[in-house]
Scaffold this active site. Structure first.
Site, PDB file in Angstrom:
ATOM      1  N   SER A  95       0.808  -1.221   0.000  1.00 54.36           N
ATOM      2  CA  SER A  95       0.000   0.000   0.000  1.00 54.36           C
ATOM      3  C   SER A  95       0.844   1.276   0.000  1.00 54.36           C
ATOM      4  O   SER A  95       1.534   1.551  -0.966  1.00 54.36           O
ATOM      5  CB  SER A  95      -0.950  -0.040   1.197  1.00 54.36           C
ATOM      6  OG  SER A  95      -1.799   1.073   1.189  1.00 54.36           O
ATOM      7  N   ASP A 233      -2.217   6.503  -3.586  1.00 58.00           N
ATOM      8  CA  ASP A 233      -1.161   5.827  -2.832  1.00 58.00           C
ATOM      9  C   ASP A 233      -0.572   4.698  -3.686  1.00 58.00           C
ATOM     10  O   ASP A 233      -0.981   4.502  -4.843  1.00 58.00           O
ATOM     11  CB  ASP A 233      -1.682   5.344  -1.465  1.00 58.00           C
ATOM     12  CG  ASP A 233      -2.544   4.108  -1.564  1.00 58.00           C
ATOM     13  OD1 ASP A 233      -3.191   3.922  -2.613  1.00 58.00           O
ATOM     14  OD2 ASP A 233      -2.585   3.320  -0.597  1.00 58.00           O
ATOM     15  N   ASP A 235      -0.835   1.544  -3.999  1.00 61.00           N
ATOM     16  CA  ASP A 235      -1.665   0.509  -4.622  1.00 61.00           C
ATOM     17  C   ASP A 235      -3.025   1.048  -5.063  1.00 61.00           C
ATOM     18  O   ASP A 235      -3.894   0.281  -5.479  1.00 61.00           O
ATOM     19  CB  ASP A 235      -1.852  -0.683  -3.678  1.00 61.00           C
ATOM     20  CG  ASP A 235      -2.672  -0.335  -2.457  1.00 61.00           C
ATOM     21  OD1 ASP A 235      -2.570   0.796  -1.977  1.00 61.00           O
ATOM     22  OD2 ASP A 235      -3.423  -1.208  -1.977  1.00 61.00           O
ATOM     23  N   ASP A 237      -5.716   2.434  -3.561  1.00 60.03           N
ATOM     24  CA  ASP A 237      -7.016   2.403  -2.882  1.00 60.03           C
ATOM     25  C   ASP A 237      -7.307   3.717  -2.161  1.00 60.03           C
ATOM     26  O   ASP A 237      -8.418   3.943  -1.702  1.00 60.03           O
ATOM     27  CB  ASP A 237      -7.175   1.186  -1.947  1.00 60.03           C
ATOM     28  CG  ASP A 237      -6.124   1.112  -0.876  1.00 60.03           C
ATOM     29  OD1 ASP A 237      -5.195   1.939  -0.887  1.00 60.03           O
ATOM     30  OD2 ASP A 237      -6.231   0.207  -0.022  1.00 60.03           O
TER      31      ASP A 237
HETATM   32 MG    MG Z   1      -3.373   1.482  -0.093  1.00 65.59          MG
END
Ligand code: MG
Length: 453
Positions: A95, A233, A235, A237
């Protein structure tokens, strides 16, 4: 043994998280889920392919066939797991953590992240090394697929933007590097992209988007005179926003503003957020006919509660927003696109929509406390607070201990990783916040003394 945390497995590559562990997670997940087919994607980190190969070896040895989707945002993997009716989905990502970290997040067939119960079951197989490996004739197959189109189509079908927004998109060299600029362009925006090359060393900025890491984006927005800056961010999300003046948009305020827009559209409904979110969300949502439900911190808890309460929207003030009309995974690209749509609906720009949301001062303090005593300390602190703030309006023990007071609220929670107990206070005014914290800190010190540290 504790392998899985609130966001799956996460740790330093080759010390906390090795290829051997990834292989074991693969075979254990295959055994537990009995999945015939798994989808696997990763973010841009240098260790991604190493862990992906190991995880896939494990899955196939447990009899699960695998489709490799390459580099994708976490929400797109979650979306495709559901859409393609795969039995299970794996996202290799840490993340917003720095490059040296990586992790594995598991999704079930309806696109929801594995909850504690499922994670524990997988963990147990690994702990007891009770792996069931298939006969050579039954090992899983391996294929490569590109399914980005399905996600693109779903967004294009559901969302229309009328204005030709000029935006700067900053994927931060993470997993949204290609999809974010593409989608915004397809929706008719004029897109300027920065940090849009996939590079898991994150050379341009931290993969955690915040006021500090987005100073260059803010400057670019100001210099080019565009409508907004959109950042994600590592990844994808989470999303973060810069207004047209080049100011970072406060996470709590924009969450509350968007929630208020959703409720205004429907006239009523439920919004889900965590115990840590500012009370500005109630101030915005309740007068418009909505209800706010608070959960434990962590997007998995928010998703689960949203499903249970048929909520219209939910999110946390780190930029993780969940849009149940699409799916139950926080989705940065979707959040940014829907926010632009909301601005069109309200006929306002980002700064204007956020200016309507009250901003309350927050004070945070940490108190040293041995790990094994943290839970006890939180419980005792909660009881002590009840008598110190005896005129409290509401008490909640969903996550730590949270008291709603006449002039704000205070929350005491154990740190997930450090030997600390944290107290958070939000006040109607700075003075009120200071007074609440003063009283709270005093009773924390009395309580913790020497026995706890
Ligand atoms: Mg994330």
């Amino acid at each position: 043994m504790k392998l899985f945390g609130s966001s799956g497995v996460r740790g330093l590559v080759n010390s906390d998280l090795t290829a051997v562990m990834a292989e074991q997670i693969g075979v254990a997940s295959a055994n537990f889920s009995k999945a015939r087919e798994a989808l696997v994607a990763r973010d841009t980190r240098p260790s991604g392919l190493m862990l992906e190969n190991a995880l896939i070896s494990g899955l196939e040895s447990g009899g699960t066939s695998v489709k490799r989707l390459g580099i994708l945002p976490t929400p797109v993997l979650a979306f495709l797991t559901k859409k393609k009716k795969a039995d299970i989905g794996f996202m290799i990502t840490a993340s917003h953590n720095p490059s040296e970290y990586n992790g594995i997040k598991v999704f079930n067939s309806d696109g929801l992240a594995y909850n504690q119960k499922n994670q524990n079951a997988v963990e147990k197989i690994i702990e007891h090394k009770s792996f069931a490996r298939m006969d050579w004739k039954s090992v899983g197959h391996d294929s490569v697929a590109n399914e980005d189109k399905l996600y693109l189509e779903a967004i294009e079908k559901e969302i229309r933007l009328n204005k030709k927004w000029h935006v700067i998109v900053d994927p931060g060299c993470g997993a949204t590097f290609s999809l974010a600029p593409t989608i915004l362009q397809r929706l008719g925006c004029k897109v300027t992209a920065m940090n849009a090359q996939p590079d898991g060393w994150f050379p341009a900025r931290s993969p955690e988007p915040n006021a500090e890491s987005l100073t260059l984006l803010a400057e670019a927005v100001r210099m080019l005179g565009v409508d907004a800056g959109l950042a994600y961010d590592g990844d994808g999300d989470r999303a973060a926003f810069i207004d047209k003046k080049g100011c970072f948009v406060d996470f709590d305020q924009v969450l509350a503003a968007y929630a208020a827009h959703v409720i205004s559209e429907k006239g009523r409904g439920t919004i889900v957020t965590s115990v840590e979110t500012s009370m500005c969300i109630e101030r915005m949502v309740e007068p418009r006919g909505g209800k706010v439900v608070r959960t434990r911190v962590g997007d998995v808890h928010i998703s689960e509660m949203m499903k249970k309460t048929h909520a219209l929207f939910g999110g946390e003030p780190c930029g993780a927003w969940i849009h149940p009309q699409f799916h139950y995974c926080p989705d940065g690209i979707l959040s940014s696109v829907l926010l632009l749509g909301a601005l069109e609906g309200e006929d306002k720009d980002l700064a204007e929509i956020v200016a309507e949301v009250p901003k309350y001062p927050v004070i945070r303090r940490s108190f040293g406390c041995r790990n094994e005593l943290k839970e006890k300390a939180v419980k005792q602190a909660g009881e002590a607070f009840k008598s110190v703030f005896h005129s409290y309006k509401n008490v909640s023990t969903i996550d730590g201990f949270r008291l709603v007071l006449e002039e704000g609220w205070l929350l005491v929670r154990a740190s997930g990783t450090e030997p600390l107990v944290r107290v958070t206070v939000e006040g109607e005014s700075l003075n009120a916040a200071k007074q609440i914290m003063e009283k709270g800190a005093e009773s924390m010190k009395k309580l913790l003394g020497n026995d706890y540290s």
